[in-house]
Write a protein that holds these residues in place. Structure first.
Motif, PDB file in Angstrom:
ATOM      1  N   VAL A  50      -1.530  -2.381   5.533  1.00 33.25           N
ATOM      2  CA  VAL A  50      -0.412  -3.260   5.065  1.00 33.25           C
ATOM      3  C   VAL A  50       0.322  -3.487   6.235  1.00 33.25           C
ATOM      4  O   VAL A  50      -0.152  -2.900   7.456  1.00 33.25           O
ATOM      5  N   TRP A  51       1.130  -4.511   6.547  1.00 29.93           N
ATOM      6  CA  TRP A  51       1.871  -4.890   7.841  1.00 29.93           C
ATOM      7  C   TRP A  51       3.407  -5.362   7.661  1.00 29.93           C
ATOM      8  O   TRP A  51       3.735  -5.569   6.884  1.00 29.93           O
ATOM      9  N   GLU A  52       4.075  -5.189   8.833  1.00 26.47           N
ATOM     10  CA  GLU A  52       5.234  -5.748   8.874  1.00 26.47           C
ATOM     11  C   GLU A  52       5.432  -6.544  10.232  1.00 26.47           C
ATOM     12  O   GLU A  52       4.766  -6.269  11.078  1.00 26.47           O
ATOM     13  N   ARG A  63      -3.773  -7.099  12.865  1.00 23.11           N
ATOM     14  CA  ARG A  63      -4.712  -7.060  11.421  1.00 23.11           C
ATOM     15  C   ARG A  63      -5.963  -7.814  11.604  1.00 23.11           C
ATOM     16  O   ARG A  63      -6.948  -7.364  11.092  1.00 23.11           O
ATOM     17  N   LYS A 120      -9.556  -5.136   5.102  1.00 24.09           N
ATOM     18  CA  LYS A 120      -8.140  -5.696   4.684  1.00 24.09           C
ATOM     19  C   LYS A 120      -7.369  -5.183   3.647  1.00 24.09           C
ATOM     20  O   LYS A 120      -5.925  -5.040   3.794  1.00 24.09           O
ATOM     21  N   GLU A 121      -7.988  -4.842   2.752  1.00 22.24           N
ATOM     22  CA  GLU A 121      -7.107  -4.275   1.413  1.00 22.24           C
ATOM     23  C   GLU A 121      -6.693  -2.703   1.702  1.00 22.24           C
ATOM     24  O   GLU A 121      -5.979  -2.468   1.119  1.00 22.24           O
ATOM     25  N   LYS A 122      -7.245  -2.209   3.049  1.00 18.38           N
ATOM     26  CA  LYS A 122      -6.727  -0.894   3.541  1.00 18.38           C
ATOM     27  C   LYS A 122      -5.663  -1.030   4.470  1.00 18.38           C
ATOM     28  O   LYS A 122      -5.009   0.037   4.825  1.00 18.38           O
ATOM     29  N   GLN A 148      -5.091   4.793   4.644  1.00 17.48           N
ATOM     30  CA  GLN A 148      -4.157   3.470   4.511  1.00 17.48           C
ATOM     31  C   GLN A 148      -3.618   3.338   6.022  1.00 17.48           C
ATOM     32  O   GLN A 148      -3.375   4.036   6.953  1.00 17.48           O
ATOM     33  N   THR A 166       2.316  -2.688  12.834  1.00 24.34           N
ATOM     34  CA  THR A 166       3.694  -3.235  12.973  1.00 24.34           C
ATOM     35  C   THR A 166       3.867  -3.997  14.094  1.00 24.34           C
ATOM     36  O   THR A 166       2.926  -3.803  15.024  1.00 24.34           O
ATOM     37  N   ARG A 177       7.558  -0.560   4.106  1.00 25.82           N
ATOM     38  CA  ARG A 177       6.194  -1.166   3.524  1.00 25.82           C
ATOM     39  C   ARG A 177       5.224  -0.248   2.882  1.00 25.82           C
ATOM     40  O   ARG A 177       3.965  -0.555   2.275  1.00 25.82           O
ATOM     41  N   VAL A 178       5.687   1.198   3.094  1.00 23.44           N
ATOM     42  CA  VAL A 178       4.917   2.246   2.397  1.00 23.44           C
ATOM     43  C   VAL A 178       5.651   2.988   1.685  1.00 23.44           C
ATOM     44  O   VAL A 178       6.935   3.249   1.908  1.00 23.44           O
ATOM     45  N   LEU A 209      -0.988   1.142   8.424  1.00 25.84           N
ATOM     46  CA  LEU A 209       0.218   0.424   8.465  1.00 25.84           C
ATOM     47  C   LEU A 209       0.440  -0.287  10.042  1.00 25.84           C
ATOM     48  O   LEU A 209       0.332   0.376  10.835  1.00 25.84           O
TER      49      LEU A 209
END
Length: 216
Positions: free
Chosen positions: A108-110, A94, A104-106, A65, A69, A126-127, A67
């Protein structure tokens, strides 16, 4: 008091240069000791090398995954190629990763953080940290030591960390662990990283230095 990106640098001995290299670049962290990482943690930034390096890490087939930031910080100095206005860094990274083939499905972001401490604090929300045992992180090569200490300050000790450094440039020259001491601007930015580790460690933002470098 904020620390300038390019502070005045005192004369440095060979021993001090070696010590700064070890603390700031942490070459030991680039030795990856596990076959797969639960998370690729991408620190925010405006340099293209950030997303290029993150994509390369993912393409190794060792990441479960990603992440990302980074928000938008008013009056921040951005890379000269930045053409994305007030768009948060995480959104740009991203989109660039998608262009480079990362699903994109892999990800997550802040996109609200304004500094490295917030990258970590907001990003980890976020995780599910309880499910993580290994993290590979992407940051500028000359920030690896500070970012590692920021992560260790806010993560359980059981989590194994490794670095995937991005060789960003200053003055069109990559800031490297083997060449920084020969370029004036690079000497300044590396010394500034050391000063931040000392100051932020005392503020509790990151794991403090075990011992400061003699004479600095």
């Amino acid at each position: 008091m904020s620390i300038p990106k390019f502070p005045s640098v005192p004369p440095l001995s060979a021993a001090q240069i070696r010590a700064l290299t070890e603390l700031v670049f942490r070459p030991d962290l680039t030795e990856r000791t596990v076959p797969c990482y639960d998370l690729l943690f991408v620190f925010g930034g405006s340099h293209p090398e950030i997303w290029i390096t993150a994509a390369h890490a993912y393409q190794q087939g060792i990441i479960k995954q990603v992440l990302i930031t980074g928000g938008y910080k008013e009056n921040a100095t951005r890379h000269h190629t930045w053409t994305y206005g007030r768009t948060p860094e995480a959104q740009v990274i991203r989109d660039k990763l998608v262009e480079l083939g990362v699903p994109k499905e892999k990800m997550v972001w802040e996109d609200q953080s304004a500094n490295s401490l917030e990258n970590v604090r907001f990003g980890l929300q976020r995780v599910d940290v309880s499910r993580l045992s290994t993290i590979l992180f992407v940051s500028k090569a000359y920030a690896v030591g500070r970012q590692h200490r920021t992560l260790t300050r806010h993560l359980p000790e059981r989590i194994t960390l490794a670095a995937y450094p991005a060789l960003t440039t200053i003055g069109k020259i990559p800031v490297t662990s083997w060449g920084w001491s020969r370029v004036l601007a690079h000497r300044a930015v590396v010394y500034g990283e050391y000063l931040r580790m000392v100051a932020y460690g005392k503020r509790g933002h990151l794991t403090p230095l075990e011992k400061e470098i003699t004479g600095l």
